[in-house]
Design a protein around this motif. Structure first.
Motif, short mmCIF file in Angstrom:
data_model
loop_
_atom_site.label_atom_id
_atom_site.label_comp_id
_atom_site.label_asym_id
_atom_site.label_seq_id
_atom_site.Cartn_x
_atom_site.Cartn_y
_atom_site.Cartn_z
N VAL A 177 0.83 -1.21 0.00
CA VAL A 177 0.00 0.00 0.00
C VAL A 177 0.86 1.26 0.00
O VAL A 177 0.61 2.21 -0.74
N CYS A 178 1.91 1.26 0.82
CA CYS A 178 2.78 2.44 0.88
C CYS A 178 3.53 2.65 -0.43
O CYS A 178 3.72 3.79 -0.86
N LYS A 179 3.93 1.56 -1.06
CA LYS A 179 4.59 1.66 -2.37
C LYS A 179 3.64 2.29 -3.40
O LYS A 179 4.03 3.15 -4.18
N ILE A 199 5.48 4.30 12.65
CA ILE A 199 6.89 4.65 12.40
C ILE A 199 7.32 4.17 11.02
O ILE A 199 8.04 4.87 10.30
N SER A 200 6.88 2.98 10.64
CA SER A 200 7.36 2.38 9.40
C SER A 200 6.80 3.04 8.15
O SER A 200 7.36 2.91 7.06
N THR A 201 5.70 3.78 8.29
CA THR A 201 5.04 4.36 7.11
C THR A 201 5.18 5.87 6.98
O THR A 201 5.12 6.40 5.88
N SER A 202 5.37 6.57 8.09
CA SER A 202 5.06 8.00 8.13
C SER A 202 6.28 8.92 8.05
O SER A 202 7.38 8.56 8.44
N LYS A 203 5.99 10.13 7.57
CA LYS A 203 6.96 11.23 7.69
C LYS A 203 6.76 11.98 9.00
O LYS A 203 7.68 12.61 9.51
N ARG A 204 5.53 11.90 9.52
CA ARG A 204 5.20 12.64 10.73
C ARG A 204 4.10 11.90 11.48
O ARG A 204 3.21 11.33 10.86
N ILE A 205 4.20 11.90 12.81
CA ILE A 205 3.21 11.22 13.64
C ILE A 205 2.63 12.21 14.64
O ILE A 205 3.36 12.92 15.32
N LEU A 206 1.30 12.25 14.70
CA LEU A 206 0.60 13.07 15.68
C LEU A 206 0.07 12.14 16.76
O LEU A 206 -0.68 11.21 16.47
N VAL A 207 0.48 12.38 18.01
CA VAL A 207 0.06 11.55 19.13
C VAL A 207 -1.10 12.22 19.86
O VAL A 207 -0.97 13.37 20.31
N LYS A 225 18.96 6.30 5.94
CA LYS A 225 18.88 5.74 4.59
C LYS A 225 17.58 6.20 3.92
O LYS A 225 16.54 6.26 4.57
N ASN A 226 17.67 6.49 2.64
CA ASN A 226 16.50 6.95 1.89
C ASN A 226 15.79 5.79 1.21
O ASN A 226 16.36 4.72 0.99
N ASP A 227 14.53 6.03 0.85
CA ASP A 227 13.74 5.09 0.05
C ASP A 227 13.62 3.69 0.66
O ASP A 227 13.63 2.68 -0.05
N LEU A 228 13.51 3.64 1.98
CA LEU A 228 13.30 2.37 2.65
C LEU A 228 11.82 1.99 2.59
O LEU A 228 10.94 2.85 2.68
N THR A 229 11.54 0.71 2.45
CA THR A 229 10.17 0.24 2.56
C THR A 229 9.78 0.24 4.04
O THR A 229 10.66 0.28 4.92
N PHE A 231 8.85 -2.25 5.81
CA PHE A 231 9.49 -3.40 6.44
C PHE A 231 10.97 -3.14 6.70
O PHE A 231 11.50 -3.51 7.76
N GLU A 232 11.65 -2.49 5.76
CA GLU A 232 13.07 -2.19 5.94
C GLU A 232 13.29 -1.18 7.06
O GLU A 232 14.28 -1.26 7.80
N ARG A 233 12.38 -0.23 7.22
CA ARG A 233 12.49 0.74 8.31
C ARG A 233 12.53 0.06 9.68
O ARG A 233 13.21 0.50 10.60
N ARG A 234 11.77 -1.02 9.81
CA ARG A 234 11.68 -1.72 11.09
C ARG A 234 13.03 -2.29 11.53
O ARG A 234 13.22 -2.58 12.72
N LYS A 235 13.95 -2.49 10.60
CA LYS A 235 15.25 -3.09 10.92
C LYS A 235 16.34 -2.05 11.16
O LYS A 235 17.47 -2.41 11.49
N GLU A 236 16.02 -0.79 10.98
CA GLU A 236 17.02 0.27 11.13
C GLU A 236 17.20 0.66 12.61
O GLU A 236 16.26 0.56 13.40
N PRO A 237 18.41 1.12 12.97
CA PRO A 237 18.67 1.47 14.38
C PRO A 237 17.80 2.59 14.92
O PRO A 237 17.47 2.62 16.11
N GLU A 238 17.37 3.53 14.05
CA GLU A 238 16.53 4.64 14.52
C GLU A 238 15.15 4.17 14.97
O GLU A 238 14.49 4.83 15.78
N PHE A 239 14.73 3.03 14.45
CA PHE A 239 13.37 2.56 14.70
C PHE A 239 13.09 2.37 16.19
O PHE A 239 12.05 2.82 16.70
N SER A 240 14.00 1.73 16.90
CA SER A 240 13.77 1.44 18.32
C SER A 240 13.71 2.72 19.14
O SER A 240 12.95 2.81 20.12
N GLY A 241 14.48 3.74 18.76
CA GLY A 241 14.44 5.01 19.47
C GLY A 241 13.07 5.68 19.35
O GLY A 241 12.49 6.13 20.35
N TYR A 242 12.55 5.71 18.12
CA TYR A 242 11.21 6.27 17.92
C TYR A 242 10.16 5.44 18.67
O TYR A 242 9.25 6.00 19.29
N PHE A 243 10.31 4.12 18.62
CA PHE A 243 9.33 3.25 19.27
C PHE A 243 9.29 3.53 20.77
O PHE A 243 8.19 3.68 21.36
#
Length: 255
Positions: A177-179, A199-207, A225-229, A231-243
């Protein structure tokens, strides 16, 4: 210039027992091409907010502007994807996709060519004479999205579009869907209670806070990294910080 402006939006529900505030003074803007997620605890009013922004509900106060005009004058610019695909089981994929075009009397050669291109591009052209019960859950969601895109909306509203799927299908369909949204250059606002999905889909999150919902925090999402899907975002080091940051915000919502 912002594509969409939500200004001082509040919503109160009325019943015989009195007034129940649902949303309180919501303000934010959406730029063309953005993918924004609205994240919040269950029952906080996320879907209510999306329904108001899309013109399905009228707010108690405030305004929604689309290119500086009332959203109700621009409903033809909007596409809406619900939690369930709402495909009609007794008609084919092709006829399901054409329903919106038929209702709006927009069946033209150009529109039919566009639908065929979408089916070909997203791997469904071989299934257009199939019935929905012959498709997987992920394929059904792709059909639902193509049905929405057939009307060529400028902005998409997604109300927990993956929640009816099992976990594995959810990950795969989220990527699909995101693609599609990115390739079609659409603006999108998604409601979800799933932190990882946001986190995996968005440019911005409103809480959002608990009811009456307010915007507690706005989080900009950026990966090295640019142009990540998704699923690929979930494996990046930044992901856990946002989570972790968003988990704390939602945990405080429940206190």
């Amino acid at each position: 210039m912002s594509l969409l402006k939500i200004c001082n939006l509040s919503m109160n529900y009325h019943s015989l027992k009195g007034e129940t505030p649902a949303l309180n003074n919501i303000n934010f803007e959406v730029n063309a091409g953005e993918f924004i997620s609205i994240l919040g605890p269950s029952g906080c009013g996320k879907s209510t907010l999306l329904n108001i922004i899309s013109g399905l509900l009228s707010p108690s106060s405030g305004s929604i502007l689309y290119n500086d005009e009332d959203i109700k004058n621009n409903l033809n610019k909007i596409g809406y994807m619900f939690q369930k695909d709402h495909l009609f089981e007794w008609i084919t994929v092709w006829d399901n996709i054409l329903i919106g075009l038929k209702i709006k009397k927009q069946i033209t050669n150009e529109a039919l060519d566009r639908v065929n291109d979408l089916l070909e591009m997203y791997g469904l052209s071989k299934f257009k004479e199939h019935y929905p019960n012959e498709l997987s859950g992920g394929m059904r969601q792709r059909v639902a999205l193509i049905r929405t895109l057939a009307l060529n909306p400028e902005i998409l509203f997604l109300d927990e579009p993956f929640s009816a799927l099992d976990y594995q299908s959810r990950l795969l369909v989220c990527d699909d869907v995101c693609k599609i949204i990115k390739k079609e250059k659409k603006t999108a606002i998604m409601v979800t209670h799933d932190i990882s999905e946001a986190i995996s889909t968005s440019k911005r999150i409103l809480v959002l806070s608990q009811r009456p919902a307010q915007i507690k925090k706005e989080v900009l999402i950026s990966f090295s990294k640019n142009d990540l899907t998704p699923f690929e975002r979930r494996k990046e080091p930044e992901f856990s910080g946002y989570f972790n940051d968003l988990w704390k915000e939602l945990d405080q919502c429940n206190e």
